[in-house]
Scaffold this motif. Structure first.
Motif, PDB file in Angstrom:
ATOM      1  N   GLU A   1       8.101   6.029   8.041  1.00 46.28           N
ATOM      2  CA  GLU A   1       6.973   5.906   7.118  1.00 46.28           C
ATOM      3  C   GLU A   1       6.622   4.458   6.823  1.00 46.28           C
ATOM      4  OE1 GLU A   1       8.403   8.626   4.209  1.00 46.28           O
ATOM      5  OE2 GLU A   1       7.709  10.254   5.482  1.00 46.28           O
TER       6      GLU A   1
ATOM      7  N   THR B   1       4.990   0.983   7.258  1.00 45.11           N
ATOM      8  CA  THR B   1       3.792   0.543   7.971  1.00 45.11           C
ATOM      9  C   THR B   1       3.936  -0.889   8.469  1.00 45.11           C
ATOM     10  OG1 THR B   1       2.735  -0.289   5.980  1.00 45.11           O
ATOM     11  CG2 THR B   1       2.326   2.012   6.539  1.00 45.11           C
TER      12      THR B   1
ATOM     13  N   ARG C   1       1.031   7.397  -4.250  1.00 54.54           N
ATOM     14  CA  ARG C   1       1.725   6.381  -5.039  1.00 54.54           C
ATOM     15  C   ARG C   1       0.816   5.879  -6.159  1.00 54.54           C
ATOM     16  NH1 ARG C   1       5.145   1.629  -5.094  1.00 54.54           N
ATOM     17  NH2 ARG C   1       3.778  -0.036  -5.762  1.00 54.54           N
ATOM     18  N   GLN C   2      -0.450   5.617  -5.824  1.00 55.09           N
ATOM     19  CA  GLN C   2      -1.402   5.159  -6.837  1.00 55.09           C
ATOM     20  C   GLN C   2      -1.514   6.191  -7.952  1.00 55.09           C
ATOM     21  OE1 GLN C   2      -1.460   2.097  -5.543  1.00 55.09           O
ATOM     22  NE2 GLN C   2      -3.666   1.851  -5.865  1.00 55.09           N
TER      23      GLN C   2
ATOM     24  N   LEU D   1      -0.943   9.451   7.424  1.00 49.34           N
ATOM     25  CA  LEU D   1       0.232   9.675   6.581  1.00 49.34           C
ATOM     26  C   LEU D   1       0.364   8.539   5.568  1.00 49.34           C
ATOM     27  CD1 LEU D   1       2.889  11.376   6.169  1.00 49.34           C
ATOM     28  CD2 LEU D   1       3.992   9.646   7.563  1.00 49.34           C
ATOM     29  N   ALA D   2       0.161   7.297   6.051  1.00 52.46           N
ATOM     30  CA  ALA D   2       0.291   6.132   5.174  1.00 52.46           C
ATOM     31  C   ALA D   2      -0.767   6.189   4.067  1.00 52.46           C
ATOM     32  CB  ALA D   2       0.148   4.848   5.980  1.00 52.46           C
TER      33      ALA D   2
ATOM     34  N   ARG E   1       0.292   8.759   1.533  1.00 50.87           N
ATOM     35  CA  ARG E   1       1.409   8.303   0.703  1.00 50.87           C
ATOM     36  C   ARG E   1       0.957   7.217  -0.263  1.00 50.87           C
ATOM     37  NH1 ARG E   1       6.351  10.068   2.147  1.00 50.87           N
ATOM     38  NH2 ARG E   1       7.428   8.324   1.206  1.00 50.87           N
ATOM     39  N   HIS E   2       0.065   6.340   0.210  1.00 48.15           N
ATOM     40  CA  HIS E   2      -0.429   5.280  -0.658  1.00 48.15           C
ATOM     41  C   HIS E   2      -1.239   5.876  -1.803  1.00 48.15           C
ATOM     42  CE1 HIS E   2      -1.763   1.348  -1.855  1.00 48.15           C
ATOM     43  NE2 HIS E   2      -3.021   1.720  -1.769  1.00 48.15           N
TER      44      HIS E   2
ATOM     45  N   GLN F   1       9.555  -1.147  -5.679  1.00 49.76           N
ATOM     46  CA  GLN F   1       8.321  -1.280  -6.454  1.00 49.76           C
ATOM     47  C   GLN F   1       7.204  -1.914  -5.643  1.00 49.76           C
ATOM     48  OE1 GLN F   1       9.453  -3.304 -10.142  1.00 49.76           O
ATOM     49  NE2 GLN F   1      11.356  -2.139 -10.025  1.00 49.76           N
ATOM     50  N   ALA F   2       7.597  -2.756  -4.654  1.00 51.19           N
ATOM     51  CA  ALA F   2       6.567  -3.455  -3.877  1.00 51.19           C
ATOM     52  C   ALA F   2       6.001  -2.585  -2.768  1.00 51.19           C
ATOM     53  CB  ALA F   2       7.161  -4.727  -3.276  1.00 51.19           C
ATOM     54  N   CYS F   3       6.761  -1.604  -2.289  1.00 53.85           N
ATOM     55  CA  CYS F   3       6.337  -0.824  -1.115  1.00 53.85           C
ATOM     56  C   CYS F   3       5.111   0.024  -1.433  1.00 53.85           C
ATOM     57  CB  CYS F   3       7.479   0.078  -0.639  1.00 53.85           C
ATOM     58  SG  CYS F   3       6.998   1.070   0.779  1.00 53.85           S
ATOM     59  N   PRO F   4       4.013  -0.189  -0.687  1.00 52.96           N
ATOM     60  CA  PRO F   4       2.790   0.539  -1.019  1.00 52.96           C
ATOM     61  C   PRO F   4       2.783   1.993  -0.570  1.00 52.96           C
ATOM     62  CG  PRO F   4       2.417  -0.873   0.861  1.00 52.96           C
ATOM     63  CD  PRO F   4       3.828  -1.123   0.420  1.00 52.96           C
ATOM     64  N   VAL F   5       3.728   2.376   0.301  1.00 48.95           N
ATOM     65  CA  VAL F   5       3.701   3.750   0.806  1.00 48.95           C
ATOM     66  C   VAL F   5       5.000   4.495   0.488  1.00 48.95           C
ATOM     67  CG1 VAL F   5       2.004   3.391   2.620  1.00 48.95           C
ATOM     68  CG2 VAL F   5       4.393   2.938   3.093  1.00 48.95           C
ATOM     69  N   ASP F   6       5.770   3.991  -0.485  1.00 47.17           N
ATOM     70  CA  ASP F   6       7.023   4.643  -0.895  1.00 47.17           C
ATOM     71  C   ASP F   6       7.924   4.922   0.301  1.00 47.17           C
ATOM     72  OD1 ASP F   6       6.455   4.627  -3.551  1.00 47.17           O
ATOM     73  OD2 ASP F   6       5.496   6.590  -3.561  1.00 47.17           O
ATOM     74  N   ALA F   7       8.103   3.932   1.156  1.00 41.97           N
ATOM     75  CA  ALA F   7       8.919   4.154   2.347  1.00 41.97           C
ATOM     76  C   ALA F   7      10.331   3.599   2.165  1.00 41.97           C
ATOM     77  CB  ALA F   7       8.264   3.525   3.562  1.00 41.97           C
TER      78      ALA F   7
ATOM     79  N   ARG G   1       0.690   8.425  -8.741  1.00 40.70           N
ATOM     80  CA  ARG G   1       1.927   8.518  -9.495  1.00 40.70           C
ATOM     81  C   ARG G   1       2.021   7.392 -10.518  1.00 40.70           C
ATOM     82  NH1 ARG G   1       6.251   6.812  -6.164  1.00 40.70           N
ATOM     83  NH2 ARG G   1       6.168   4.974  -7.474  1.00 40.70           N
TER      84      ARG G   1
ATOM     85  N   ILE H   1      12.771   4.070   5.141  1.00 44.96           N
ATOM     86  CA  ILE H   1      12.464   5.277   5.904  1.00 44.96           C
ATOM     87  C   ILE H   1      11.559   4.807   7.041  1.00 44.96           C
ATOM     88  CG2 ILE H   1      11.515   7.607   5.794  1.00 44.96           C
ATOM     89  CD1 ILE H   1      11.857   7.358   2.694  1.00 44.96           C
TER      90      ILE H   1
ATOM     91  N   PRO I   1      -6.243  -5.458  -2.607  1.00 47.80           N
ATOM     92  CA  PRO I   1      -4.989  -4.725  -2.847  1.00 47.80           C
ATOM     93  C   PRO I   1      -4.947  -3.375  -2.151  1.00 47.80           C
ATOM     94  CG  PRO I   1      -6.406  -4.529  -4.756  1.00 47.80           C
ATOM     95  CD  PRO I   1      -7.134  -5.396  -3.780  1.00 47.80           C
ATOM     96  N   GLY I   2      -5.027  -3.381  -0.847  1.00 47.22           N
ATOM     97  CA  GLY I   2      -4.954  -2.111  -0.107  1.00 47.22           C
ATOM     98  C   GLY I   2      -6.151  -1.929   0.799  1.00 47.22           C
TER      99      GLY I   2
ATOM    100  N   GLN J   1      -1.771  -1.064   4.223  1.00 47.72           N
ATOM    101  CA  GLN J   1      -1.799  -1.380   2.787  1.00 47.72           C
ATOM    102  C   GLN J   1      -1.130  -2.732   2.521  1.00 47.72           C
ATOM    103  OE1 GLN J   1      -3.611   0.780   1.410  1.00 47.72           O
ATOM    104  NE2 GLN J   1      -3.266   2.685   2.503  1.00 47.72           N
TER     105      GLN J   1
END
Lengths: 564, 182
Positions: B141, B143, A452-453, A444-445, A448-449, B120-126, A455, B138, B52-53, B45
């Motif tokens: 979600e 990590t 995000r990239q 899932l992560a 989503r990552h 803006q910093a969250c790599p997984v839009d949580a 987007r 959230i 970077p990830g 991430q």
């Protein structure tokens, strides 16, 4: 009599059932307080729907199901909810769970009961009713019964499990002896909901009185159910093994009984279905065996939420009792404390002592004698599974079908090295489940990552496009202005190179026009003195304006020039 | 003699053309090894590896530019898996990269000023929220990468270790009680 089949392995531990079948089921007295956990079934815990301080009636809903696999929780008696908080429950972890505390008022006043005539009801309506009444499998797995009726494939055989193979436990035996009529009625409701013809009731041959009682009840009801006496062999009461013995069909690995056209319910579940449908009673009590190291081993009909300590006290535990086991000696779990509450899954509580259950001698190395493999009813290779589990080699354990293990404990029972094999399997299973969850979270992560990239990249592109469009529009406007300027050479003052200047000039012109059009409205009816004053002010203003213009021409601020 | 030479040249040309065609027709998109490595990585991430990830780290390992012991969230087990996948020796974590217990971020909503820097910093839009609106994590979600902690101007984000509950409890590895004999 139909031909009986057999399953691989199995063991014959001493049954110890006589102790608790000497006296009839006794209704346990109302305890001082009931602790009702909201998680008593497989699946999601129920959500509390009562407030602290609220008075509830017997059978009133206090926890509603959440999600597909879940069930309802009801108040076992009338009284007041005094707390909804985390409390210790009957779980080997000794971790607390959300429970409601109910202080009974002694009236035991029933709320609204809605008996149904099931013959007019469809299977779906019956399922809804069972879910509302909190009916779950009473054999120990506490799987919501409504889910077991909602099957997508055709079920042609209904099997009722009265085998009760585990030593010490006699709650189903006593229930069949005393309440066979209710069980038979419940079986008929389940048969109706499933739409099956054949009904087989499997009972082990060490319960002759239960067999006789069930047969009598069936004869009286004139339903074509068949009681099948099966040989006593542990773990013959496991659903898959009883199906094998009765029908000869083996439920394949990873499949459900319904996949082979069979569904299986426990006798106690059938009884609660009867109470729920024909009396409208929610599941608020159950029969539980109290046995082991006690003076008076027997069965009690106890309210859900009754502390085990109250039940045990009724049976007078002997002085050397040092721990309590919920369930049987083979598959049961040790209670973290004796005051935890009775739940829907609690079929038995055994008072244990070192004299009754001598401590296991220290585990010796595995000598690969394969006695465990001979005893394993799931036809696994326990010695290999043990090896993989103890070395954290979970992939290999999965390959050897660890999840087909029913944790019956037959392997550990026969192990000459006294290795706690089931503990290793439980450890491996929960590790594998945890890793599976982690893997899903990681997937899932990653998703989503990645999104995000994607987007961020898309937003960048859109921004660049917008900018480019603006520039294009500006260039076009410039070109148009240039064209206009070229077409009208009569205006030589216009700065043809600067579109912005054109716009500013146009705006200034507009502003001037507007100013000229708008006449001051409050200067018409003024006295001559006032007019003279205004004129003086205007003259001063014009003078200052001129001075400022001069200073501006000298490229110096006016204040400074005045100061000099 | 000349005929044999011509046959050999023709054969070589033919085979060369077949190979050339195959390399275009059956080209493998991306780096399959990097994908396999990425599947082993925990996908936090978090960037603790210096890349970077997770994907860039996987690419770097695949190219042989990075060590396999740079991912603390993956734990020692992660290193074992990578070592097995790549056929190299296990390598313990360095002094500065020790695994920590799993945690999720928590925003103290009383303190949050709605600056969106953590979003803006969250790599997984949580993180849910908008400018001048309260933000919240959230939790399902998150990590636990901690990347949202440093940008917060009011220090309202803390990392809460995941507690053991009935829902995530695991059976323990069997241990034997040692009894004193004398």
């Amino acid at each position: 009599m139909s031909k009986l089949h057999s399953f691989h392995g199995g063991i014959h531990p001493p049954t110890h059932k006589k102790e608790s079948t000497q006296s009839p089921i006794m209704t346990a007295p109302l305890p001082a307080q009931l602790i009702i956990p909201f998680r008593q079934h497989a699946g999601e815990a129920a959500k509390p729907v009562v407030q602290v301080g609220e008075r509830v009636l017997k059978g009133q809903l206090i926890g509603e199901p959440v999600g597909a696999i879940s069930s309802s929780i009801h108040a076992p008696t009338s009284g007041t909810i005094t707390a909804i908080e985390l409390q210790q429950v009957a779980h080997p972890s000794a971790l607390p769970d959300l429970c409601a505390t109910l202080v009974p008022d002694g009236l035991d006043e029933w709320g609204v009961r809605q008996p149904l005539s099931y013959r007019q009801l469809s299977s779906v309506e019956l399922q809804k009713h069972l879910r509302r009444c909190g009916i779950v499998g009473m054999g120990g797995a506490v799987f919501p019964s409504d889910m077991k009726l909602s099957h997508p494939v055709v079920v042609n055989t209904l099997i009722i499990n009265g085998a009760e193979c585990e030593p010490y436990i006699t709650c189903d035996d006593m229930l069949m002896r005393e309440r066979a009529e209710g069980i038979v009625r419940g079986i008929e409701i389940l048969r109706h909901a499933l739409g099956t013809d054949a009904v087989l009731i499997g009972i082990e041959d060490n319960k002759p009185q239960a067999i006789a009682a069930m047969q009598r009840a069936i004869d009286e009801s004139s339903h074509p159910f068949k009681v099948v006496v099966v040989p006593t062999l542990y773990p013959g009461g496991s659903a898959k093994h009883l199906i094998k013995v009765l029908t000869g069909v083996e439920v394949p690995s990873g499949k459900l009984p319904t996949d082979v056209g069979v569904q299986c319910f426990n006798v106690a579940t059938a009884y609660t279905v009867h109470r729920a449908v024909e009396h409208g009673e929610a599941l608020v009590s159950r029969v539980v065996t109290v046995t082991g190291n006690v003076e008076h081993a027997r069965n009690y009909e106890a309210l859900i939420g009754t502390p085990f300590s109250d039940l045990v006290a009724l049976s007078l535990p002997k002085a050397d009792t040092d721990r309590y086991i919920m369930g049987g000696p083979m598959m049961g779990v040790e209670l973290p404390a004796v005051n935890v509450p009775l739940v829907k899954a609690s079929n038995c509580v055994i008072a244990a002592s070192d004299a009754l259950f001598p401590p296991q001698p220290p585990a010796m190395p595995c000598i690969r004698c394969t006695r465990c493999a001979q005893a394993c009813p799931a036809e696994l290779q326990p010695q290999d599974l043990y090896w993989f589990a103890q070395s954290d080699n979970f992939g290999k354990a999965l390959e050897y079908d660890l999840f087909d293990c029913i944790e019956c404990g037959a392997c550990a029972y026969v192990c000459p090295s006294s290795i706690p094999l089931v503990q290793y399997y439980r450890y491996a299973k929960s590790e594998i489940r945890a890793r599976d969850l982690e893997k899903r979270a990681a997937d899932l992560a990653r998703e989503r990552h990645d999104f995000r990239q994607f987007r961020i990249e898309r937003e960048k592109q859109e921004k660049a496009e917008r900018l480019a469009q603006k520039e294009r529009a500006a260039a076009e406007a410039k070109a148009a202005a240039a064209a206009v300027a070229a077409a009208t050479p009569a205006d030589p003052d216009a700065d043809t190179d600067d579109t912005q200047q054109i716009r500013i000039d146009a705006a200034l012109a507009r502003a001037k026009e507007q100013a000229a059009a708008a006449t001051p409205k409050n200067t018409e009816t003024l006295t001559p003195e006032q007019r003279a004053e205004i004129e003086a002010i205007e003259a001063r203003r014009a003078k200052i304006h001129d001075l400022a213009a001069d200073a501006g021409a000298d490229d110096e601020p006016p204040k400074n020039s005045q100061g000099n | 003699m000349i005929t044999a030479l011509w046959i050999m040249i023709a054969l070589a040309a033919l085979l060369g053309m077949i190979l050339g065609y195959a390399s275009i027709r059956f080209r493998v998109e991306g780096n399959p090894l990097a994908e396999k490595i990425d599947a082993v990585l925990p996908q936090t991430q978090c960037g603790q590896c210096g890349y970077p990830g997770c994907k860039p780290y996987a690419d770097a390992i695949a190219k042989g530019e990075a060590d396999i012991n740079l991912c603390p969230p993956g734990g020692e087990e992660g290193i074992h898996k990578l070592a097995e996948l790549l056929g190299v020796e296990f390598k313990p974590f360095g002094e500065d990269a020790q695994p920590k217990p799993k945690a999720v971020a928590f925003i103290d909503e009383q303190t949050c000023i709605g600056c969106t820097l953590c979003i803006q910093a969250c790599p997984v839009d949580a993180i849910a929220g908008a400018a001048k609106q309260m933000h919240t994590i959230i939790a399902a979600e998150c990590t636990g990468c901690e990347l949202c902690v440093p940008p917060c101007p009011v220090d309202c984000i803390s990392m809460l270790p995941i507690e053991e509950k009935l829902t995530n409890w695991k059976w323990r590895y069997p241990v034997y009680e040692l009894r004193q004999t004398s």
